[in-house]
Design an enzyme around this catalytic site. Structure first.
Site, PDB file in Angstrom:
ATOM      1  N   HIS A  60      90.419   5.744  29.094  1.00 36.22           N
ATOM      2  CA  HIS A  60      91.478   6.352  29.908  1.00 36.22           C
ATOM      3  C   HIS A  60      92.693   6.629  29.016  1.00 36.22           C
ATOM      4  CE1 HIS A  60      93.477   2.478  29.859  1.00 36.22           C
ATOM      5  NE2 HIS A  60      92.480   1.887  30.521  1.00 36.22           N
ATOM      6  N   HIS A  64      93.925   3.916  26.459  1.00 37.15           N
ATOM      7  CA  HIS A  64      93.173   3.838  25.196  1.00 37.15           C
ATOM      8  C   HIS A  64      93.512   5.032  24.310  1.00 37.15           C
ATOM      9  CE1 HIS A  64      90.263   1.939  28.171  1.00 37.15           C
ATOM     10  NE2 HIS A  64      90.631   0.941  27.405  1.00 37.15           N
ATOM     11  N   CYS A  91      89.449 -16.213  32.062  1.00 36.96           N
ATOM     12  CA  CYS A  91      89.507 -14.890  32.694  1.00 36.96           C
ATOM     13  C   CYS A  91      88.477 -14.002  31.996  1.00 36.96           C
ATOM     14  CB  CYS A  91      90.900 -14.275  32.556  1.00 36.96           C
ATOM     15  SG  CYS A  91      90.901 -12.542  33.077  1.00 36.96           S
ATOM     16  N   CYS A 132      90.003 -10.725  30.518  1.00 39.87           N
ATOM     17  CA  CYS A 132      90.669 -10.861  29.211  1.00 39.87           C
ATOM     18  C   CYS A 132      89.741 -11.505  28.194  1.00 39.87           C
ATOM     19  CB  CYS A 132      91.893 -11.761  29.302  1.00 39.87           C
ATOM     20  SG  CYS A 132      93.150 -11.251  30.455  1.00 39.87           S
ATOM     21  N   CYS A 143      94.774 -14.364  36.910  1.00 42.63           N
ATOM     22  CA  CYS A 143      95.314 -13.932  35.622  1.00 42.63           C
ATOM     23  C   CYS A 143      96.404 -12.892  35.882  1.00 42.63           C
ATOM     24  CB  CYS A 143      94.151 -13.371  34.806  1.00 42.63           C
ATOM     25  SG  CYS A 143      94.535 -11.927  33.848  1.00 42.63           S
ATOM     26  N   HIS A 196      95.054  -9.063  34.915  1.00 47.10           N
ATOM     27  CA  HIS A 196      94.053  -8.405  35.764  1.00 47.10           C
ATOM     28  C   HIS A 196      94.292  -8.639  37.251  1.00 47.10           C
ATOM     29  CE1 HIS A 196      92.091  -8.359  31.827  1.00 47.10           C
ATOM     30  NE2 HIS A 196      91.577  -7.229  32.263  1.00 47.10           N
ATOM     31  N   LYS A 225     100.130  -0.724  35.680  1.00 49.57           N
ATOM     32  CA  LYS A 225      99.499  -0.484  34.369  1.00 49.57           C
ATOM     33  C   LYS A 225      98.238   0.380  34.520  1.00 49.57           C
ATOM     34  CE  LYS A 225      97.195  -2.699  30.544  1.00 49.57           C
ATOM     35  NZ  LYS A 225      96.067  -3.561  30.313  1.00 49.57           N
ATOM     36  N   LYS A 243      91.322  -0.002  33.659  1.00 48.59           N
ATOM     37  CA  LYS A 243      89.991   0.239  34.212  1.00 48.59           C
ATOM     38  C   LYS A 243      89.884  -0.337  35.612  1.00 48.59           C
ATOM     39  CE  LYS A 243      88.249  -0.445  29.623  1.00 48.59           C
ATOM     40  NZ  LYS A 243      87.680  -1.370  28.678  1.00 48.59           N
TER      41      LYS A 243
HETATM   42  O1  ME8 Z   1      91.353  -5.603  24.847  1.00 45.56           O
HETATM   43  N1  ME8 Z   1      98.838   1.446  28.143  1.00 45.56           N
HETATM   44  O2  ME8 Z   1      89.783  -3.911  24.850  1.00 45.56           O
HETATM   45  P1  ME8 Z   1      90.295  -2.968  26.037  1.00 45.56           P
HETATM   46  C1  ME8 Z   1      98.759   1.452  26.803  1.00 45.56           C
HETATM   47  N2  ME8 Z   1      88.182  -5.327  23.383  1.00 45.56           N
HETATM   48  N3  ME8 Z   1      97.668   1.052  26.119  1.00 45.56           N
HETATM   49  C2  ME8 Z   1      96.612   0.644  26.819  1.00 45.56           C
HETATM   50  C3  ME8 Z   1      96.614   0.609  28.233  1.00 45.56           C
HETATM   51  C4  ME8 Z   1      97.806   1.038  28.896  1.00 45.56           C
HETATM   52  N4  ME8 Z   1      97.911   1.072  30.202  1.00 45.56           N
HETATM   53  N5  ME8 Z   1      95.430   0.164  28.642  1.00 45.56           N
HETATM   54  C5  ME8 Z   1      94.688  -0.076  27.523  1.00 45.56           C
HETATM   55  C6  ME8 Z   1      90.304  -5.123  24.476  1.00 45.56           C
HETATM   56  N6  ME8 Z   1      95.397   0.212  26.426  1.00 45.56           N
HETATM   57  C7  ME8 Z   1      89.509  -5.789  23.385  1.00 45.56           C
HETATM   58  C8  ME8 Z   1      90.191  -5.548  22.062  1.00 45.56           C
HETATM   59  S1  ME8 Z   1      90.383  -5.823  19.409  1.00 45.56           S
HETATM   60  C9  ME8 Z   1      89.752  -6.844  18.275  1.00 45.56           C
HETATM   61  C10 ME8 Z   1      89.562  -6.224  20.901  1.00 45.56           C
HETATM   62  C11 ME8 Z   1      94.942   0.114  25.033  1.00 45.56           C
HETATM   63  O3  ME8 Z   1      89.200  -1.996  26.261  1.00 45.56           O
HETATM   64  C12 ME8 Z   1      95.796  -0.865  24.250  1.00 45.56           C
HETATM   65  O4  ME8 Z   1      95.659  -0.596  22.880  1.00 45.56           O
HETATM   66  O5  ME8 Z   1      90.763  -3.771  27.176  1.00 45.56           O
HETATM   67  C13 ME8 Z   1      95.118  -2.172  24.577  1.00 45.56           C
HETATM   68  O6  ME8 Z   1      95.441  -3.198  23.660  1.00 45.56           O
HETATM   69  C14 ME8 Z   1      93.672  -1.777  24.498  1.00 45.56           C
HETATM   70  O7  ME8 Z   1      93.639  -0.436  25.035  1.00 45.56           O
HETATM   71  C15 ME8 Z   1      92.779  -2.707  25.306  1.00 45.56           C
HETATM   72  O8  ME8 Z   1      91.490  -2.181  25.364  1.00 45.56           O
END
Ligand code: ME8
Length: 690
Positions: free
Chosen positions: A19, A22, A129, A132, A150, A153, A309, A312
Site C-alpha cells: 500500500h 510501503h 502480538c 508485530c 497492542c 494493531h 495509520k 493492511k
Molecule cells: O514491519 N506510513 O513489515 P511491514 C508510512 N517485516 N510507512 C508505512 C506505513 C504507513 N502508514 N505502513 C507501512 C515489517 N509502512 C517487517 C519489517 S525489516 C527487517 C522487517 C512502511 O510489511 C514502513 O517502512 O509491516 C514500515 O516500517 C514498514 O512499511 C512495515 O512493513
C-alpha cells in the site's frame, strides 16, 4: 575511489499486498539512491520481503495454502509493484532464499562462538502480538476490560504460556548501545527518534529476548539442538534483520568483501513502528557477533488517512500506489508523470520523520501550485522564448554579463550555485522535503529572472544581450532538470530530452564550483514542449478522487476537496455580487468600468491573513496603488513582481486587513488553480483595457 552508499528499506511482510505506506519508504530510498548514483557514489539499494513467522503461517492457513505457496504468490507482487511505479536499480531479497537462511544460521553460530553465554535456553511466558511479531510487557499494551491489546494493531495480543525458548542476552548490551549512540550522534535519525531510544535504554531495564519459537514451524531452524529434542525456529525478527547483511554475503559466509565494503555505510530507512527492532535488537546482535554496525537508522513517520495509520489491517486506509499514480497520469506524458506527481507529493508534503495525513486537498494543492504552476510554467516559458528568439539571438554565454554586481544574470548564476549546494546538502542529510524547498526557491528565482529581463521586450528592442539571456535560461532549466532527477526522474528526462541532453543525469556542479560553466553540449533551441503537469480543474479532481477512493466505504476515504464555486474575484466580491450571469448589459454599463494594465512592483504577505497579499501596482500614475488581493494561495509574492495584471481602477477604495485597497485585480478560477489575467506582450502600465 568512489564512496559506497548503501540504503535499505524494511523487508515487507507478505501477509498482504503493498500500500502507499510501503511505497513511501521505497520511494524515499529510491530517491536517495538516485541522488548518490548521480553523484558517482558506489550505490547499493536493497528491498525485499519478510516471509517467515507466525503471521505468515496464519495468513496461509486462512487461505488454504502452505506458507511456501503463499509467499511465492505474494512476494512477486511487491517486486512488480516497485517496477510498475518506477523504482530503479534495487536488489530484491526474500528471507526464504537458501543463502539468506545460511547467513542467519551463521550469525547465530558466530554469537555462540564469540559470546557463548549470550544465547541460552529458558522458558518464556508473556504476551505476543502476532501483527508485530513482538513480545510485550503489560506496560507496553492497553487494557480494555479483560483484554490486552497492542497499540499498533489495536488487536488483542496472545498469551504464550511457558514456551521453552532460546534467549539472547540483550540486557548485557544496554550500556554498549548507549555508548555507541553517544559516540555517533547520527546513528539514529532524526533526533526525536534518537531521544526516544536513549530514554528507553536509560529508563527501562532491557530484558533478555526470546529468539526462538516452538509452537509453529514456519521459520529457519535454530542451529543449536535442544537437549529435550524440541524443534525451534529462529525468532522472525532475528531472521528478518539479518537480510541487510546476508544480501552482502554471496556464498553465505559472514566474511565477505561486499559486507566489509558496504555494511558500515548502511542506512536502514524504516517506519517509526519498527524503530526498536532496528536500533536496539539489530545492533546488539551485531555487537555480540563482533560485526560492524550499520551507519544509521533513519526513521520516518506514518502516513495516515483521516488520522488513521495506513495499514493492511485497516482496509479503508489502504491506498494502492499504482491506482494513485495512474489516476494522476492526467497529462499527455502519461503514467511516468503520474508517478512523479505522487513521488513529489509524498516527499515534499512531510519532512522525513513526521507523520502526514493524506488528503486530496493537499495533493491537488501541491500538483497545481508547485508542479503545474511553478515548474510547468518555467519550462514552458523558457522553451517557448528560446524557440521564438534563438534563431535571431543564438544562446551564447557573454562573460561580460557575469561581471558581478546587481545584474540579474549574475544573480541567477549565484542563485544556481547556492541551490546546487543547498539541495545536495539536504539530500546528503536524507531530508528530501527540505531539498525540494530549496529547489523550488530556485525555480521561483528563475521565473523571476524572466519577469525581470523580459526577453520579449529585449527582442523588440533588438537588444544583443538577449542571446546571453536565453543562454542563462537554458542553463538554469538544465540545472533544475538535473536537480529534480532523484524525485521526479521522468520529468527530468523529458525536460533534458527537450534540451537535447541525452547523457545520464549528473549533479550540476561545474569547474571551480561554478554551475553555469558546465556546458552540457549543444542544447536544442527548437523544442516544442508539451504540457508536463496540466492544472487539475474541478472535474479532473473529481475523477481522481473517484478513481482512488472509489473502493472505500463512504466516509472512510481520504478527505476530498469541498466543492467550490465556479469563479471568484481576487478580492471578495462586493455585497450582493454573485457568480450568476446578470444578463446582457449595455455598452454604457461596461464603459463605467475603468480597466487598466498594471505592473506589480512589490508583493508581500499580509500578516495573519493566509489568502491575502499586499501589492503595490504601477498604473502609470504619479504614485503606485496599494492593492490587497486574495491570491496568496495561488501565488507566492516573489512570483508576482514584474507581472502585468488587469486592474479595475475605478472601484471605490476599501479597507482590507487594515490597508486601504485602491483597486481590484482580475483573476480567473479559485485558490490553487487561480490564474491572473495576463497580457501576452509588454504594455505600458496604465493602458486602458476595453
Ligand atoms: O514491519 N506510513 O513489515 P511491514 C508510512 N517485516 N510507512 C508505512 C506505513 C504507513 N502508514 N505502513 C507501512 C515489517 N509502512 C517487517 C519489517 S525489516 C527487517 C522487517 C512502511 O510489511 C514502513 O517502512 O509491516 C514500515 O516500517 C514498514 O512499511 C512495515 O512493513
Amino acid at each position: 575511489m568512489t564512496t559506497p552508499f548503501y540504503i535499505t528499506t524494511p523487508i515487507y511482510y507478505v501477509n498482504d499486498v503493498p500500500h502507499l505506506g510501503h511505497a513511501y519508504t521505497t520511494i524515499v530510498a529510491d530517491a536517495l539512491a538516485r541522488f548518490h548514483r548521480m553523484r558517482g557514489d558506489d550505490t547499493r539499494f536493497l528491498t525485499g520481503t519478510d516471509e517467515h513467522g507466525q503471521k505468515v503461517e496464519e495468513a496461509a492457513t486462512k487461505r488454504g495454502l502452505t506458507p511456501q505457496q503463499l509467499v511465492d504468490q505474494v512476494a512477486p507482487r511487491f517486486d512488480e509493484c516497485w517496477k510498475t511505479i518506477g523504482i530503479d536499480g534495487y536488489r530484491f531479497i526474500r528471507t526464504t532464499d537458501a543463502k539468506h537462511k545460511l547467513v542467519v544460521a551463521n550469525l547465530w553460530k558466530r554469537i555462540r562462538e564469540r559470546n557463548p553465554e549470550d544465547i541460552y535456553l529458558a522458558t518464556y511466558q508473556g504476551w505476543y502480538c502476532v501483527g508485530c511479531e513482538a513480545f510485550y510487557t503489560e506496560s507496553q499494551l492497553v487494557k480494555d476490560g479483560d483484554t490486552w491489546s497492542c497499540t499498533t494493531h489495536k488487536k488483542p495480543v496472545a498469551w504464550i504460556d511457558k514456551e521453552r525458548s532460546w534467549f539472547f542476552r540483550l540486557s548485557k548490551y544496554a550500556k554498549p548501545l548507549l555508548a555507541h549512540i553517544a559516540a555517533h550522534p547520527e546513528f539514529i535519525r532524526p533526533t526525536q527518534y534518537r531521544n526516544e531510544i536513549v530514554s528507553f535504554l536509560e529508563k527501562e531495564e532491557l530484558r533478555d529476548l526470546s529468539i526462538s519459537r516452538t509452537s509453529f514451524a514456519w521459520g529457519i531452524p535454530a542451529p543449536d539442538p535442544d537437549p529435550e529434542g524440541l524443534a525451534h525456529v529462529i525468532y522472525v525478527w532475528m531472521d528478518a534483520l539479518t537480510n541487510y547483511y546476508s544480501d552482502l554475503c554471496p556464498d553465505g559466509s559472514l566474511e565477505s568483501a561486499d559486507a566489509a565494503k558496504y555494511f558500515p555505510h548502511a542506512i536502514h530507512l524504516i517506519g517509526k513502528d519498527i524503530l526498536r527492532f532496528h536500533s536496539v535488537y539489530w545492533p546488539a546482535f551485531l555487537m555480540a557477533a563482533g560485526l560492524p554496525l550499520p551507519h544509521s537508522i533513519l526513521a520516518h513517520g506514518w502516513w495516515t488517512v483521516r488520522g488513521e495509520k495506513i495499514s493492511k489491517s485497516m482496509p479503508a486506509t489502504r491506498i494502492d500506489p499504482v491506482t494513485l499514480s495512474d489516476a494522476l497520469a492526467v497529462g499527455p506524458l502519461g503514467r511516468p508523470i503520474g508517478i512523479d506527481a505522487m513521488r513529489y507529493y509524498l516527499m515534499r508534503e512531510v519532512p522525513l520523520g513526521n507523520d502526514g495525513d493524506f488528503t486530496f486537498e493537499s495533493l491537488f494543492g501541491r500538483f497545481n501550485a508547485d508542479l503545474a504552476n511553478d515548474l510547468g510554467n518555467l519550462v514552458n516559458r523558457s522553451l517557448t522564448l528560446i524557440g521564438k528568439f534563438a534563431a535571431e539571438f543564438p544562446p551564447v554565454c557573454d562573460d561580460a554579463q557575469f561581471a558581478g554586481g546587481e545584474n540579474p544574470h549574475w544573480q541567477l548564476e549565484t542563485h544556481a550555485f547556492q541551490a546546487t549546494n543547498a539541495v545536495a546538502r539536504e539530500l546528503e542529510l536524507c531530508a528530501p522535503s527540505k531539498a525540494l524547498e530549496q529547489l523550488w526557491k530556485f525555480i521561483g528565482q528563475a521565473n523571476r529572472y524572466i519577469d525581470q529581463t523580459q526577453p520579449w521586450a529585449m527582442a523588440k528592442a533588438k537588444d544583443p544581450v538577449l542571446g546571453h539571456t536565453l543562454w542563462c535560461l537554458q542553463r538554469s532549466l538544465w540545472t533544475i532538470a538535473q536537480m529534480i532527477t532523484p524525485v521526479l526522474p521522468s520529468t527530468s528526462a523529458t525536460i533534458l530530452g527537450w534540451l537535447g541532453d541525452a547523457a545520464p543525469a549528473r549533479w550540476p556542479i561545474g569547474a571551480g564550483g561554478r554551475v553555469f560553466t558546465l556546458a552540457p553540449g549543444v542544447l536544442a533551441t527548437d523544442a516544442t514542449p508539451s504540457v508536463l503537469f496540466p492544472r487539475l480543474d474541478e472535474p479532473m479532481q473529481a475523477a481522481i478522487v473517484t478513481k482512488v477512493a472509489g473502493e472505500y466505504a463512504a466516509g472512510a476515504a481520504p478527505a476530498a476537496p469541498a466543492p467550490k464555486p465556479a469563479a471568484k474575484a481576487a478580492v471578495k466580491p462586493e455585497a450582493g455580487a454573485t457568480d450568476a450571469p446578470a444578463g446582457p448589459i449595455t455598452y454604457e454599463d461596461f464603459a463605467k468600468l475603468e480597466l487598466r494594465v498594471g505592473k506589480v512592483l512589490t508583493a508581500a504577505a499580509v500578516p495573519k491573513k493566509d489568502r491575502l497579499l499586499h501589492l503595490t501596482v504601477d498604473l502609470g500614475e504619479a504614485k503606485p496603488r496599494t492593492i490587497v488581493a486574495g491570491i496568496a494561495e495561488a501565488y507566492k509574492p516573489e512570483a508576482l513582481v514584474g507581472k502585468q495584471v488587469i486592474v479595475v481602477a475605478n472601484l471605490a477604495p476599501r479597507k482590507m486587513a487594515g490597508l486601504m485597497s485602491e483597486g481590484m485585480i482580475l483573476a480567473a478560477g479559485d485558490e490553487a488553480i487561480l490564474g491572473l489575467s495576463a497580457i501576452d506582450h509588454d504594455v505600458p502600465p496604465g493602458t486602458r483595457v476595453r
